[in-house]
Design a protein around this motif. Structure first.
Motif, mmCIF file in Angstrom:
data_model
loop_
_atom_site.group_PDB
_atom_site.id
_atom_site.type_symbol
_atom_site.label_atom_id
_atom_site.label_comp_id
_atom_site.label_asym_id
_atom_site.label_seq_id
_atom_site.Cartn_x
_atom_site.Cartn_y
_atom_site.Cartn_z
ATOM 1 N N LYS A 214 8.346 2.024 -1.537
ATOM 2 C CA LYS A 214 8.545 1.548 -0.162
ATOM 3 C C LYS A 214 7.241 1.242 0.581
ATOM 4 O O LYS A 214 7.232 1.153 1.797
ATOM 5 C CB LYS A 214 9.379 2.543 0.657
ATOM 6 N N TRP A 215 6.132 1.120 -0.133
ATOM 7 C CA TRP A 215 4.884 0.747 0.529
ATOM 8 C C TRP A 215 4.849 -0.759 0.814
ATOM 9 O O TRP A 215 4.215 -1.205 1.744
ATOM 10 C CB TRP A 215 3.679 1.086 -0.366
ATOM 11 N N LEU B 287 4.521 -11.131 -0.359
ATOM 12 C CA LEU B 287 4.547 -9.671 -0.252
ATOM 13 C C LEU B 287 3.795 -9.233 0.998
ATOM 14 O O LEU B 287 2.799 -9.846 1.371
ATOM 15 C CB LEU B 287 3.876 -9.038 -1.475
ATOM 16 N N ILE C 138 6.874 -1.449 -4.455
ATOM 17 C CA ILE C 138 8.149 -1.749 -3.780
ATOM 18 C C ILE C 138 9.091 -0.553 -3.912
ATOM 19 O O ILE C 138 9.721 -0.133 -2.938
ATOM 20 C CB ILE C 138 8.789 -3.031 -4.360
ATOM 21 N N LYS D 239 7.007 -4.670 0.743
ATOM 22 C CA LYS D 239 8.318 -5.317 0.725
ATOM 23 C C LYS D 239 8.141 -6.797 0.409
ATOM 24 O O LYS D 239 7.078 -7.383 0.666
ATOM 25 C CB LYS D 239 9.021 -5.147 2.080
ATOM 26 N N GLU D 240 9.185 -7.363 -0.161
ATOM 27 C CA GLU D 240 9.193 -8.797 -0.414
ATOM 28 C C GLU D 240 9.716 -9.491 0.824
ATOM 29 O O GLU D 240 10.690 -9.061 1.425
ATOM 30 C CB GLU D 240 10.086 -9.115 -1.611
ATOM 31 N N GLY D 241 9.039 -10.558 1.200
ATOM 32 C CA GLY D 241 9.438 -11.243 2.421
ATOM 33 C C GLY D 241 9.883 -12.661 2.155
ATOM 34 O O GLY D 241 10.560 -12.954 1.163
ATOM 35 N N ASN E 67 5.291 -2.740 3.984
ATOM 36 C CA ASN E 67 6.621 -2.458 4.512
ATOM 37 C C ASN E 67 6.494 -1.769 5.863
ATOM 38 O O ASN E 67 6.199 -0.567 5.924
ATOM 39 C CB ASN E 67 7.369 -1.561 3.521
ATOM 40 N N HIS F 75 14.031 4.003 10.073
ATOM 41 C CA HIS F 75 12.769 3.889 9.349
ATOM 42 C C HIS F 75 12.654 4.976 8.275
ATOM 43 O O HIS F 75 13.314 5.996 8.336
ATOM 44 C CB HIS F 75 11.586 4.040 10.312
#
Ligand SMILES: [Zn+2]
Length: 418
Positions: free
Chosen positions: A75-76, A94, A72, A78-80, A97, A156
């Motif tokens: 930045k590979w 997870l 995380i 992300k928590e959703g 990203n 981005h």
């Protein structure tokens, strides 16, 4: 001008090599391997919870949590959304990203396709850039296009630049060392991109990029020996042997296109006569057609394929001759490597129902023993090289890239001179 593209079939657009990198990673730290395993499970099973990751990987939950925190932070991942369950805990899901993106270019002698892809292999932008033969001017045009894409997608995070080259790239120096159809000499392509873009740049051979894209798509799961042949201005090749992409010394493995077929044949861009590619490339088909219709020598391969679809006899004769030579040359490939699968990428695949059987018949007629390899075409047509170039950037931290960067020259005894 940005263009939208067809959506990928699922969110699992890119997948890591399965068996290939596990062996490569043996010299790496356990943490790096675990990180790759966790990333691969997220990539292939997203959205996924930490508990599911622990179950799927067999790692301790605390180990999974610490790796996820690192992914995380980088930045590979992300928590959703939080998964709603009837009772008990509601775990956070997870996913990769998709705000992390890669700039790519598929460079060919007369044009480049420049594209922006996210971590899931989805195209966010794509543009064709016509090229001239002067490398500095050509690269500046590609860089201008990339800068415009970066400016247009400033929300981005940019991970790097992946470039597919129509030639062989030395895996250590990252210099182009063989590209007979491009003729860019010793120009420092990687250096030019890094200086202007201030991002990490990975160069890779087009055939290897296309093979990597097939591996990441999961289409070759369970296949450990395959060969991919690219057919365009020239004929290139990539090898998967025992589950690993083989690049070998100076990245030159797979140059089947320059195998000598007939020393009395036409001159090849590599300086030799009668290489396989002067009989089996798209340029060869154009030459065969010009032999029949010298007055129409200016048609390009797309026009020739269209004429073939319209049953033009001369076009059919030229393309059938090319397909026959493609099949004959595959004897060399099967004799050397005996792959389970041979994939063809490039121009001729757009008329595969017509010319695939011609190639298949030649391949079957020349088998030494046993059944012929399964013959097919790549999944992704002209975009395989772009997805593969992006995959190389994504693998920078994986076993594949780490091993490549750390490759050292083995010392072997010199042959005694008599
Ligand atoms: Zn050659």
């Amino acid at each position: 001008m940005r263009s939208s593209t067809r959506p990928t079939p699922t969110t699992r657009g890119i997948k890591r090599i399965d068996l290939a990198y596990v062996q490569l990673a043996t010299s790496e730290s356990a943490r790096d391997i675990n990180r790759d395993v966790v990333l691969e499970i997220i990539r292939s099973q997203q959205p996924v919870s930490r508990a599911d990751l622990a179950r799927a990987s067999g790692l301790q939950p605390s180990t999974v949590s610490s790796i996820v925190e690192q992914l995380i932070a980088e930045k590979w991942v992300k928590e959703g959304a939080i998964e709603r369950r009837p009772r008990g805990r509601h775990p956070t899901q997870l996913a990769l990203n998709d705000g992390l993106v890669i700039l790519t270019a598929d460079i060919r002698p007369k044009q480049a396709i420049v594209a922006l892809l996210d971590l899931n292999g989805r195209f966010l932008a794509r543009e064709v850039v016509p090229l001239v033969s002067e490398p500095e001017i050509a690269i500046n045009k590609i860089i201008s296009c990339m800068k415009a894409m970066r400016a247009g997608n400033s929300n981005h995070s940019f991970e790097g630049i992946g470039i597919s080259m129509p030639g062989r790239v030395d895996s250590e120096s990252q210099r182009l060392i063989l590209a007979p159809n491009l003729k860019w000499g010793n120009f420092n392509i990687k250096g030019a991109f890094e200086k202007e873009m201030r991002m990490q740049v990975e160069l890779t051979n087009a055939a290897n990029a296309a093979l990597l894209a097939e591996l990441w798509s999961g289409r070759l799961d369970g296949i450990r020996n395959a060969v991919l042949i690219t057919v365009s201005e020239g004929v290139g090749g990539a090898i998967l042997a025992n589950g690993q992409i083989v690049t070998s010394r100076s990245g030159l493995a797979g140059e089947f296109g320059h195998s000598p077929i007939d020393p009395t044949g036409p001159l090849c861009g590599c300086g030799q006569h009668g290489c396989w590619e002067v009989f089996a490339s798209s340029n060869a088909a154009l030459r065969y057609y010009a032999e029949i219709h010298p007055e129409k020598a200016s048609v390009n391969i797309h026009e020739l394929l269209r004429l073939g679809e319209e049953e033009d006899p001369a076009a059919l004769a030229a393309l059938t001759r090319q397909a026959t030579w493609l099949g004959r040359g595959l004897r060399l490939v099967t004799a050397a490597l005996s792959p389970e699968v041979i994939l063809i990428a490039g121009d001729i695949t757009t008329s595969w129902s017509r010319f695939g059987p011609v190639i298949q018949a030649e391949l079957e007629a020349t088998m030494l023993a046993g059944d012929a390899p399964q013959l097919g075409i790549t999944n992704d047509g002209e975009f395989a090289r772009l997805r593969g170039a992006a995959a190389v950037v994504l693998q920078r931290h994986s076993g594949y890239q780490r091993s490549r960067l750390k490759a050292t020259k083995a010392k072997i005894p010199q042959l005694a001179s008599s």
